[in-house]
Structure formats: C-alpha cells, structure tokens
Design an enzyme around this catalytic site. Structure first.
Site, PDB file in Angstrom:
ATOM      1  N   SER A 139      79.563  69.580  67.547  1.00 16.73           N
ATOM      2  CA  SER A 139      78.214  69.763  67.010  1.00 16.73           C
ATOM      3  C   SER A 139      77.908  71.204  66.604  1.00 16.73           C
ATOM      4  O   SER A 139      76.777  71.666  66.738  1.00 16.73           O
ATOM      5  CB  SER A 139      77.164  69.253  68.001  1.00 16.73           C
ATOM      6  N   TRP A 192      87.411  66.322  58.434  1.00 15.87           N
ATOM      7  CA  TRP A 192      86.615  65.299  57.718  1.00 15.87           C
ATOM      8  C   TRP A 192      86.691  63.934  58.391  1.00 15.87           C
ATOM      9  O   TRP A 192      85.978  63.007  58.005  1.00 15.87           O
ATOM     10  CB  TRP A 192      87.082  65.188  56.260  1.00 15.87           C
ATOM     11  N   LYS A 193      87.586  63.783  59.347  1.00 16.14           N
ATOM     12  CA  LYS A 193      87.770  62.497  60.050  1.00 16.14           C
ATOM     13  C   LYS A 193      87.975  61.368  59.030  1.00 16.14           C
ATOM     14  O   LYS A 193      88.556  61.592  57.971  1.00 16.14           O
ATOM     15  CB  LYS A 193      86.599  62.237  61.000  1.00 16.14           C
ATOM     16  N   GLY A 220      83.118  68.978  62.440  1.00 13.69           N
ATOM     17  CA  GLY A 220      83.142  67.595  61.976  1.00 13.69           C
ATOM     18  C   GLY A 220      82.002  67.349  61.005  1.00 13.69           C
ATOM     19  O   GLY A 220      82.101  67.611  59.800  1.00 13.69           O
ATOM     20  N   GLY A 221      80.885  66.859  61.524  1.00 10.54           N
ATOM     21  CA  GLY A 221      79.747  66.466  60.696  1.00 10.54           C
ATOM     22  C   GLY A 221      79.343  67.496  59.649  1.00 10.54           C
ATOM     23  O   GLY A 221      79.151  67.160  58.469  1.00 10.54           O
ATOM     24  N   GLU A 251      89.447  62.157  69.798  1.00 14.54           N
ATOM     25  CA  GLU A 251      89.381  60.789  69.260  1.00 14.54           C
ATOM     26  C   GLU A 251      90.774  60.159  69.219  1.00 14.54           C
ATOM     27  O   GLU A 251      90.929  58.960  69.461  1.00 14.54           O
ATOM     28  CB  GLU A 251      88.715  60.800  67.876  1.00 14.54           C
ATOM     29  N   HIS A 305      93.369  65.706  69.003  1.00 20.19           N
ATOM     30  CA  HIS A 305      91.910  65.565  68.945  1.00 20.19           C
ATOM     31  C   HIS A 305      91.477  64.506  69.959  1.00 20.19           C
ATOM     32  O   HIS A 305      92.172  63.513  70.165  1.00 20.19           O
ATOM     33  CB  HIS A 305      91.477  65.164  67.526  1.00 20.19           C
TER      34      HIS A 305
HETATM   35  P1  PGA Z   1      81.353  67.417  65.207  1.00 18.77           P
HETATM   36  O1  PGA Z   1      82.948  67.136  65.359  1.00 18.77           O
HETATM   37  O2  PGA Z   1      81.225  68.764  64.570  1.00 18.77           O
HETATM   38  O3  PGA Z   1      80.854  66.307  64.314  1.00 18.77           O
HETATM   39  O4  PGA Z   1      80.786  67.363  66.575  1.00 18.77           O
HETATM   40  C1  PGA Z   1      83.821  68.134  65.754  1.00 18.77           C
HETATM   41  C2  PGA Z   1      85.224  67.580  65.898  1.00 18.77           C
HETATM   42  O5  PGA Z   1      85.375  66.435  66.351  1.00 18.77           O
HETATM   43  O6  PGA Z   1      86.215  68.254  65.553  1.00 18.77           O
END
Ligand code: PGA
Length: 256
Positions: A215, A12-13, A236-237, A99, A97
């Site tokens: 994605s 979920w970030k 993620g999204g 990020e 991750h």
């Molecule tokens: P995303 O993120 O599905 O929004 O590309 C994936 C992730 O960073 O784990």
C-alpha cells in the site's frame, strides 16, 4: 544519507492486456523515461512483457518479470525461464512474492532455487519477504523474516549478493490500504540489513537495496522513503496508473 540509489518497481500483477500495458509504458516513458536519479522497473504480466519491453526501448525504465522457473527449459507446463526473460531484455524478476507463496505453493526452498537461477543468468532478483498479520500479532515478525531471508538466499555468494534486491512486504499491508508505520517498516529493514551483514559482509549489506512494499502511495511514500534503510518501493495498486507511479518516482527523487 545513503549512497544507495533509490529504486521504484511496479508490480502490475494480473492486470493489463498487452495493449493496455503498452499504453501505460508509453506514458511512463514520456514522463520519467529520461530521468536517471531513481532506478525504475516495471513488471507486467507475461502476455504483455515483450510488447511493454519494446515500448520501453531507449528509455531508462527497466523491464522485470513477476516470477520464473529455476530450470532453463523443459517439461514445466505454464512456466517461463531466466534465459527466456533475458532474451526479451528483462533485467529484473520478482521472486517469492507473498501471493506466489500463498496461492501457488512457492516455498523458501523453491524461491531459493529461483534466486540462484536468476543470479546465474544475470537477472536481478527482487526477492520478497514479509510476515502475515497473525505472525506480527504473535510477535514472530523478525523470526519469520529471518527464516525467509536465510533460506531464500542460501548459496548466494558475496559477489552475487550485492545485486540482489530485497523487498520487505508485510502481507497484511499488501493491497489492503493498511500501510506499515514508518517505524514498523524501518525496524524490519534495519533488521534485514543486519542479517545481510552477517550472511555476506558489511560492505555488501550497505549496497543491497531493500524496498518496502504494501500500500505504498504518493501520500505515504515521502515519509517511508526518508527512512535510513528504505531504499525504494515495490508498488502494486499505485503502479497501474501513470500518474501515481510517476509521483512515486518523483517522491523517491526528492529524498536526499
Ligand atoms: P500494493 O502491492 O502496493 O497494491 O499493496 C504491493 C505488492 O504486492 O508488491
């Protein structure tokens, strides 16, 4: 096909308040809380993790964190530890991750310490690796991934290794809508499995789940998940809404 059970993990970030997270968790419990064909994990932000965990109680949806510190306790302002995560019944933790690596200085060495601490505390690491666009364009993808895997898993023993979950996330595909082609993803996944064979053993490498992340959406998931070495997704999204996340779990369940 493979005997590995598929795993769909939601990252979920930095999204969802505690109340929003609980609402999403409740929707997930209703829709997929009883299914057992696919392993499902959600990783809320720390402020929501305990309340989301309570909302998931009694369901088959597991709880994960997005990061942790490798020490058990002490003067590490802003950090949480593996025992703290265990105490709220988390079972998984995302480590390394991109990020975290890009914005928060998580080096291979630091990620390695966290992986070892997670395993020591019976938390399953979702250990992330992946190349940047510049690295892919310069032909360095496999070398970069190899270094990340070797350094990140240093000191992990054979018994522990099977419970590691690897996530291959090409940095250029994260949150960009640019998904890796199935061939690009499968190539790196097979390469990682080969590395795991060398580092641990063939039987261990056959047990480790390797997720694709970047994605992944209901529209592209069936093709990706049908690849021999793609054992699930780190999402993620599409994990921020019950509908798309549930569709991904359904897509994973449909792959035989
Ligand atoms: P995303 O993120 O599905 O929004 O590309 C994936 C992730 O960073 O784990």
């Amino acid at each position: 096909m493979s005997s590995r059970k598929k795993l769909i993990a939601g990252n979920w970030k930095m999204n969802k308040t505690s109340a929003d997270g609980v609402a999403l968790a409740r929707d997930l419990v209703v829709a997929i809380g009883k299914q057992a064909e696919v392993d499902v994990v959600v990783c809320p932000p720390f402020t929501a993790i305990e309340s989301v965990g309570k909302a998931l109680e009694g369901s088959n949806v597991r709880l994960g964190a997005q990061n942790m510190h490798h020490e058990a306790s002490g003067a590490f302002t802003g950090e949480v530890s593996a025992p703290m995560l265990r105490a709220i019944f988390a079972t998984h933790v995302i480590l390394g991750h991109s990020e975290r690596r890009t914005f928060f200085g998580d080096t291979d060495e630091f990620v390695n310490k966290k992986v070892l601490a997670a395993l020591k505390n019976q938390l399953r690491p979702i250990f992330c690796v992946g190349e940047t666009l510049a690295e892919r364009e310069s032909g360095a993808t496999l070398k970069v991934v190899q270094t990340q895997v070797e350094r990140g898993l240093e000191g992990v023993n054979r018994d522990q290794a099977a419970s590691v979950i690897v996530a291959y996330e090409p940095v250029w595909a994260i949150g960009t809508g640019k998904v890796a082609t199935t061939e690009q993803a499968q190539e790196v996944h097979a390469f990682i499995r080969g590395l795991l064979t060398k580092l641990f053993s063939e039987p261990v490498a056959q047990k480790v789940r390797i997720l694709y992340g970047g994605s992944m959406k209901p529209a592209n998931a069936p093709e990706l998940l049908a690849q021999k070495d793609i054992d699930g997704g780190l999402i993620g999204g599409a994990a921020l809404e019950a509908r798309s996340f549930v569709e991904l779990v359904t897509a994973a369940a449909a792959v035989k």
